[in-house]
Scaffold this motif. Sequence first.
Motif, PDB file in Angstrom:
ATOM      1  N   ASN A 534       6.982   7.770   6.783  1.00  0.00           N
ATOM      2  CA  ASN A 534       7.274   8.692   5.520  1.00  0.00           C
ATOM      3  C   ASN A 534       6.299   8.841   4.508  1.00  0.00           C
ATOM      4  O   ASN A 534       6.133   9.834   3.704  1.00  0.00           O
ATOM      5  CB  ASN A 534       8.615   8.304   5.207  1.00  0.00           C
ATOM      6  CG  ASN A 534       9.730   8.536   6.056  1.00  0.00           C
ATOM      7  OD1 ASN A 534       9.605   9.381   7.168  1.00  0.00           O
ATOM      8  ND2 ASN A 534      11.001   7.735   5.708  1.00  0.00           N
ATOM      9  N   ASN A 535       5.707   7.709   4.005  1.00  0.00           N
ATOM     10  CA  ASN A 535       4.982   7.746   2.754  1.00  0.00           C
ATOM     11  C   ASN A 535       3.888   6.735   3.230  1.00  0.00           C
ATOM     12  O   ASN A 535       3.905   5.471   3.639  1.00  0.00           O
ATOM     13  CB  ASN A 535       5.640   7.260   1.561  1.00  0.00           C
ATOM     14  CG  ASN A 535       6.836   8.153   1.311  1.00  0.00           C
ATOM     15  OD1 ASN A 535       6.585   9.210   0.831  1.00  0.00           O
ATOM     16  ND2 ASN A 535       8.084   7.790   1.601  1.00  0.00           N
ATOM     17  N   LEU A 536       2.801   6.947   2.664  1.00  0.00           N
ATOM     18  CA  LEU A 536       1.173   6.062   2.967  1.00  0.00           C
ATOM     19  C   LEU A 536       0.728   6.057   1.556  1.00  0.00           C
ATOM     20  O   LEU A 536       0.177   6.976   1.016  1.00  0.00           O
ATOM     21  CB  LEU A 536       0.442   6.723   3.892  1.00  0.00           C
ATOM     22  CG  LEU A 536      -0.694   6.079   4.165  1.00  0.00           C
ATOM     23  CD1 LEU A 536      -0.564   4.489   4.439  1.00  0.00           C
ATOM     24  CD2 LEU A 536      -1.695   6.603   5.141  1.00  0.00           C
ATOM     25  N   CYS A 563       1.205  10.916   0.870  1.00  0.00           N
ATOM     26  CA  CYS A 563      -0.140  10.437   1.276  1.00  0.00           C
ATOM     27  C   CYS A 563      -1.425  10.091   0.423  1.00  0.00           C
ATOM     28  O   CYS A 563      -1.915  11.220  -0.070  1.00  0.00           O
ATOM     29  CB  CYS A 563      -0.683  11.213   2.513  1.00  0.00           C
ATOM     30  SG  CYS A 563      -1.742  10.644   3.511  1.00  0.00           S
ATOM     31  N   ARG A 564      -1.649   8.991  -0.002  1.00  0.00           N
ATOM     32  CA  ARG A 564      -2.913   8.672  -0.704  1.00  0.00           C
ATOM     33  C   ARG A 564      -4.218   8.755  -0.102  1.00  0.00           C
ATOM     34  O   ARG A 564      -5.285   8.736  -0.448  1.00  0.00           O
ATOM     35  CB  ARG A 564      -2.739   7.464  -1.440  1.00  0.00           C
ATOM     36  CG  ARG A 564      -1.456   7.652  -2.513  1.00  0.00           C
ATOM     37  CD  ARG A 564      -1.522   6.538  -3.509  1.00  0.00           C
ATOM     38  NE  ARG A 564      -2.694   7.064  -4.521  1.00  0.00           N
ATOM     39  CZ  ARG A 564      -3.155   6.198  -5.367  1.00  0.00           C
ATOM     40  NH1 ARG A 564      -2.606   4.782  -5.477  1.00  0.00           N
ATOM     41  NH2 ARG A 564      -4.122   6.440  -6.246  1.00  0.00           N
ATOM     42  N   ALA A 607       9.838   0.076   7.775  1.00  0.00           N
ATOM     43  CA  ALA A 607       8.835  -0.035   6.635  1.00  0.00           C
ATOM     44  C   ALA A 607       7.893   1.424   6.442  1.00  0.00           C
ATOM     45  O   ALA A 607       6.881   1.595   7.450  1.00  0.00           O
ATOM     46  CB  ALA A 607       8.003  -1.273   6.816  1.00  0.00           C
ATOM     47  N   ASP A 608       7.936   1.824   5.388  1.00  0.00           N
ATOM     48  CA  ASP A 608       6.665   2.684   5.097  1.00  0.00           C
ATOM     49  C   ASP A 608       5.609   1.894   4.701  1.00  0.00           C
ATOM     50  O   ASP A 608       5.883   0.434   4.310  1.00  0.00           O
ATOM     51  CB  ASP A 608       6.984   3.808   3.977  1.00  0.00           C
ATOM     52  CG  ASP A 608       7.869   4.828   4.600  1.00  0.00           C
ATOM     53  OD1 ASP A 608       7.432   5.473   5.734  1.00  0.00           O
ATOM     54  OD2 ASP A 608       8.897   5.152   3.961  1.00  0.00           O
ATOM     55  N   TRP A 609       4.417   2.484   4.294  1.00  0.00           N
ATOM     56  CA  TRP A 609       3.255   1.608   3.764  1.00  0.00           C
ATOM     57  C   TRP A 609       3.119   2.018   2.353  1.00  0.00           C
ATOM     58  O   TRP A 609       2.056   2.768   1.847  1.00  0.00           O
ATOM     59  CB  TRP A 609       1.937   1.861   4.565  1.00  0.00           C
ATOM     60  CG  TRP A 609       1.822   1.124   6.019  1.00  0.00           C
ATOM     61  CD1 TRP A 609       3.060   0.381   6.521  1.00  0.00           C
ATOM     62  CD2 TRP A 609       0.913   1.139   7.020  1.00  0.00           C
ATOM     63  NE1 TRP A 609       2.716  -0.084   7.714  1.00  0.00           N
ATOM     64  CE2 TRP A 609       1.293   0.391   8.077  1.00  0.00           C
ATOM     65  CE3 TRP A 609      -0.340   1.529   7.003  1.00  0.00           C
ATOM     66  CZ2 TRP A 609       0.422   0.011   9.228  1.00  0.00           C
ATOM     67  CZ3 TRP A 609      -1.020   1.212   8.127  1.00  0.00           C
ATOM     68  CH2 TRP A 609      -0.551   0.591   9.288  1.00  0.00           C
ATOM     69  N   MET A 610       4.041   1.569   1.536  1.00  0.00           N
ATOM     70  CA  MET A 610       4.106   1.923   0.069  1.00  0.00           C
ATOM     71  C   MET A 610       4.095   0.376  -0.517  1.00  0.00           C
ATOM     72  O   MET A 610       4.499  -0.515   0.172  1.00  0.00           O
ATOM     73  CB  MET A 610       5.270   2.557  -0.328  1.00  0.00           C
ATOM     74  CG  MET A 610       5.257   3.994   0.264  1.00  0.00           C
ATOM     75  SD  MET A 610       6.704   4.845  -0.485  1.00  0.00           S
ATOM     76  CE  MET A 610       5.977   5.280  -2.106  1.00  0.00           C
TER      77      MET A 610
END
Length: 681
Positions: A534-536, A563-564, A607-610
């Motif tokens: 969902n989010n990076l 997404c960064r 887990a997202d990677w945040m």
Amino acid sequence: MQQYLFFSRDISWLGFNGRVLQEAANSSAPLFERIKFLSIYSSNLDEFYRVRFPVLMALANVPKPGEEVTDHRGILNEASQLIARQLDEFGRILQEDLLPGLKRHNIHLIYKEPVPGFLTGAVTDYFYTHVLAFLQPLWLRDYSRKFFPENNKLYLLVVLTGADGAEETAIINIPSDALPRFISLPYNGTQYILFLDDVLKLNLANIFKHYTVTGSYSFKITRDAELELQDEYEGDLAEKIENQIEKRDLGLATRFLYEPGAATRTIFNLAQTLGITSSNMVQGGSYHNLKDLSSLPIGTYKELSYQSWPSVSPKDFNTGLSIFDTIKNRDVILHIPYHSYNPVLRFFNEAAIDADTEEIYVTLYRVASDSRIANALISAARNGKKVTVFVELKARFDEANNLKWSKRMKAAGVKIIYSIPGLKVHAKVALVKKKNNNRTEYFGLLATGNFNEGTARFYTDHILFTANPNLVRELEMLFIFLGYRQHADKYPALQFNHLLVAQFNLQQTFLFLIDREMQHAQRGKPAHIIIKLNNLEEKRMITKLYDASNAGVKVQLMVRSICRLIPGVPGMSENITVTRIVDRYLEHGRIFIFHNNGDTELFMGSADWMNRNIYRRIEVCFPVLDATIKQQLMEIVQLQLNDNVQAVQLNQSGENTEVTNNLPPIASQQEIYNYVKALQA
């Protein structure tokens, strides 16, 4: 050491909301579904102003200690400009496309236009019968601090002229929290729909009878939503959460949104009276809270909505056996919402009544408002089972509902473990322990999404049913840890060898798996990583993916929202692609695939990677060990990677661009639904 680059988290978040807006403009989508995407856009933007805008404003003025050198004020300005452009596009889509489309179906939403005279009698009757009881007018000259505009509630600023010619101003609430936002009035073959705002505006003279109404302008105030919970957690945490929820809607104003047209001095006088600073003032449209468009009463026009996709009943559970007998024989997976959610309900229902069930453990992050799962847990406790439920009270915007259900379960004898100091528990896991001939049997649920039958209708997730001893025994260890961690910092030393648990081995394992792909690439072997999130955001993980790209690893990312990572940059990320999928369902599952020189390893989880997921939460990811299930997931992921209809690709500027892969048109959600149906044949 190479200095890598990253997108702004907040600009990327707004880019995702821009993708939602693109779907509202998608002429191939049914009309009412496009209107719903406008509603989603509006709801997301409100959340951005409640959650992220306060952070941007704070950083623009006072950077956090140790904060990287970033042009926070520039990001704040860019975000404001991007929102302004998106809102212009929002208005264009609605007025030039969707409203005319409704008229072609004899549905007339009255939007920024006078109410037709032939409707005024019915509108006035509705006002006197339904609306009047909820109104609390307030003269600005009598303003006191007892009046406090609530978060995202709607109000009218009314400008009046008295008999002596003097100007007066008043505030009146638009009671959209108590009444439907829209009123539907059929007339001469056409369905006319009015905003509640216009019902009120049309009848202002019936409220202020001794004045002439010279103008009325809607406004709302959005307030900071962050709960200020410190880490000491002394005393009853549930009580602290409850007190903070009551304060949330009294938070600092982050946006004063007002309808244009009023004299500048009138608007600034109102803002000053309410204690609003000029930096928080935003000129909007005539109507606010357009998230309410999802409740537009358009009747039963099937052609205006998506064709129904009835959920598929999984054949694994249609054998007449107990669900636990089925799981004992083999792992089973559900692909939600393509599959029916009923087996998840059966898991808890059968456990609650089965005489062999001794213990039930579950984590609940977002509980459904009418949760049948929570009711099953209550029944289990009353049936003499030992039931332990970890309820996360810090699940943003769901705190009150989670608290309500935790109290009900506790009253029924369920052991409730509340939030852990300094940590959120975001894992989606459950465990049932049964006694069979003096032997303990374990049955687990491991999921990518919440145990919530409401969101399961429109979130795509994967749920694994398993009795694999390597997984369920470690699941028991996790619940033991949660029980100890609630009461003290000291807890038994734990080692997870199969589950990936944040705070223990999750980040380290993913870093190892990426390193291994890099080693394969450096030895001239195939190296490939596919990750769906969902989010990076977390920089260490992104940096490792950059390193993998530079080592020659092919990296395919599907990131729904933030997404960064900047893809496609020579010498940094030239082997990385990032796609987004927005369609009828919200993509929510997290999947991690590592080629491993042909011996593919696949993980799923919560887990997202945040930063928050890796460093401040308990998350659980798990390996998929069954070869058949692993193959299913890889085929589903490939359909998503091939999507060239509902997917977009991020470019180096963070823009959503068209996917061109020279394949026939592929809309992955439609194809996955067809795939899941075929599995049951």
